[in-house]
Design a protein around this motif. Sequence first.
Motif, short mmCIF file in Angstrom:
data_model
loop_
_atom_site.label_atom_id
_atom_site.label_comp_id
_atom_site.label_asym_id
_atom_site.label_seq_id
_atom_site.Cartn_x
_atom_site.Cartn_y
_atom_site.Cartn_z
N HIS A 26 16.67 162.55 15.04
CA HIS A 26 16.21 163.14 15.51
C HIS A 26 15.07 163.62 14.31
CE1 HIS A 26 14.08 166.22 18.14
NE2 HIS A 26 14.85 165.41 19.55
N PRO A 27 13.81 163.40 14.97
CA PRO A 27 12.46 163.37 15.24
C PRO A 27 13.00 164.57 13.69
CG PRO A 27 12.76 162.07 16.97
CD PRO A 27 13.33 163.06 16.93
N GLU A 28 13.00 165.44 13.91
CA GLU A 28 12.71 166.64 14.35
C GLU A 28 14.11 167.56 13.30
OE1 GLU A 28 11.81 169.89 16.75
OE2 GLU A 28 10.64 168.47 18.01
N ALA A 29 15.04 166.43 12.18
CA ALA A 29 15.77 166.56 11.49
C ALA A 29 15.44 167.25 10.40
CB ALA A 29 16.30 165.37 11.99
N ARG A 46 20.66 176.65 11.37
CA ARG A 46 19.24 176.59 11.63
C ARG A 46 19.16 175.60 12.33
NH1 ARG A 46 14.46 175.51 11.07
NH2 ARG A 46 15.01 175.42 8.64
N LYS A 47 18.53 175.11 11.97
CA LYS A 47 18.57 173.67 12.46
C LYS A 47 19.52 172.48 13.47
CE LYS A 47 15.11 171.71 12.26
NZ LYS A 47 13.85 172.40 13.38
N PHE A 48 21.16 173.09 13.25
CA PHE A 48 22.02 172.78 14.33
C PHE A 48 21.11 173.58 15.10
CE2 PHE A 48 25.94 172.06 16.09
CZ PHE A 48 26.07 170.63 15.76
N MET A 49 21.75 175.12 15.57
CA MET A 49 21.05 175.61 16.87
C MET A 49 20.33 174.99 16.99
SD MET A 49 24.37 177.02 16.56
CE MET A 49 23.79 177.80 18.28
N GLU A 50 19.02 174.73 16.19
CA GLU A 50 17.70 174.62 17.64
C GLU A 50 17.52 173.14 18.14
OE1 GLU A 50 14.39 174.65 14.46
OE2 GLU A 50 14.73 176.53 14.47
N LEU A 51 18.75 172.50 17.87
CA LEU A 51 18.50 170.65 18.37
C LEU A 51 19.39 170.85 19.81
CD1 LEU A 51 18.56 168.05 15.22
CD2 LEU A 51 16.59 169.06 17.31
N LEU A 52 20.34 171.84 19.39
CA LEU A 52 21.89 172.34 20.03
C LEU A 52 21.41 172.71 21.43
CD1 LEU A 52 24.65 171.83 20.92
CD2 LEU A 52 24.77 174.21 20.06
N ARG A 66 20.92 166.78 27.72
CA ARG A 66 22.17 165.57 27.42
C ARG A 66 22.86 166.45 26.48
NH1 ARG A 66 16.32 163.83 23.42
NH2 ARG A 66 18.94 162.34 22.73
N ASP A 67 23.84 165.70 26.38
CA ASP A 67 25.72 166.36 25.74
C ASP A 67 25.39 166.00 24.85
OD1 ASP A 67 25.69 167.86 28.04
OD2 ASP A 67 27.01 166.16 29.26
N VAL A 68 26.36 167.01 23.82
CA VAL A 68 25.93 166.26 22.20
C VAL A 68 28.68 166.80 21.94
CG1 VAL A 68 24.24 166.14 20.93
CG2 VAL A 68 25.74 168.34 21.26
N PRO A 102 26.54 165.61 14.58
CA PRO A 102 25.46 165.27 13.55
C PRO A 102 25.08 164.36 13.12
CG PRO A 102 27.74 166.41 13.24
CD PRO A 102 27.60 165.37 14.71
N THR A 103 25.32 163.46 13.68
CA THR A 103 24.80 161.54 14.18
C THR A 103 23.54 161.85 14.69
OG1 THR A 103 26.86 160.98 13.62
CG2 THR A 103 25.28 159.22 14.58
N ILE A 104 23.74 161.86 15.53
CA ILE A 104 22.46 162.81 17.12
C ILE A 104 21.67 163.31 16.39
CG2 ILE A 104 21.44 163.09 18.51
CD1 ILE A 104 24.38 161.87 20.32
#
Length: 391
Positions: A348-351, A316-322, A330-332, A342-344
Amino acid sequence: MADDNTPWDEMSNAPGGPPKEGPTVVNFAAEKAKRADPKARKSQFFTATMLDGKDVPVRNWLVAGLIPSGTVTLMTGDGGTGKSLLALQLATACALGKRWLGKTVAGGRALFVSAEDDEDELHRRLADVLDAEGAGFDDLDQLALRSLAGEDALLTELDTRTGKQKATDLFSELDAFLTDLAPALVVLDTLADLFPGNENDRAQARQFIGMLRGLAIRHDCAVVLLAHPSLSGIQNGTGMSGSTGWHNSVRSRLYLERVIQGDDEPNPDARVLRTMKANYGPTGAEIALTWRNGVFVADEPETGLDRGARRSKAMRKFMELLRLFTEQGRDVNSRAGRYYAPTIFAAHPEAEGITKNAFADAMECLFSQGAIRDAEVDRHRRKTTIIQEVE
């Protein structure tokens, strides 16, 4: 069939051997002569039919699934993570016939050779380990120790002209001692002190591991070699040490690392022991550890429900941050490097405390579900591959 006593020059006529008629590419008479030559190698050519009727050998483990016997296991960990302590706990568990990190250990004699810690430090650490085990020094007659701190600890000598290594007097002394000890485990701490060559030289790495494996085979024991990972091995999370020759030459590799979330270490006493390579078992296993009262203790294992909830949260958090990064332009990407998602995301403050490894696992799950994809786009007149959400 041909048994162990069948003359090599008769094997061409033995049942299961080469056909009687027609030539054979193997000169069995010559092979028989080699076997009688004291200067010949111990290894011998044999036909597969000679295995017929023999029991298939059981694979022996010091620690099932983690540390096989008769070969070399490489345990890497950055300085100060506690790999020496963890290995000393393993040697103690072997000598006492007790469990290690909740795992059953094949009991037997053990040898711990340290080129880093002096006798006083080994004494102090052992006192903590024995206290945790509820045992005393008088119970450790099966554990032998040696400190090489401050001494020349090289096990091999390198011929800079040929690049080949030969055993030092210390190696020969170790070999002779193991003959008398008949250990189940030998711990060697650490590679940087014991190996004379260039850790980035694949051929030198393979030869050194081959010599240690010879010890493991001759004395039917597990050899655990401790090493520091390279800077890149720390950064990419593989725990690799120098050349890939080290990883490729051993049959098992473990990596002890701290639990880092972004740039923070929430619990300085927390560690994870990961199985990075296991030729004889599954890779990817993890044991969560916590340092308490001078020793490492395995954390209570996660239940399947807990594990599923943790993975769902990471996905869920991966999709939110993406989505956030996409909105910000910003590309990842899904490859290790500067823009590795995963590193970036872990930094992140919202990880929400999700680690890089948890995000990496979540990313693979999302790829397999078709929720994200790798897409090639133009950036600054160059083609680059980025992660995109599948609409």
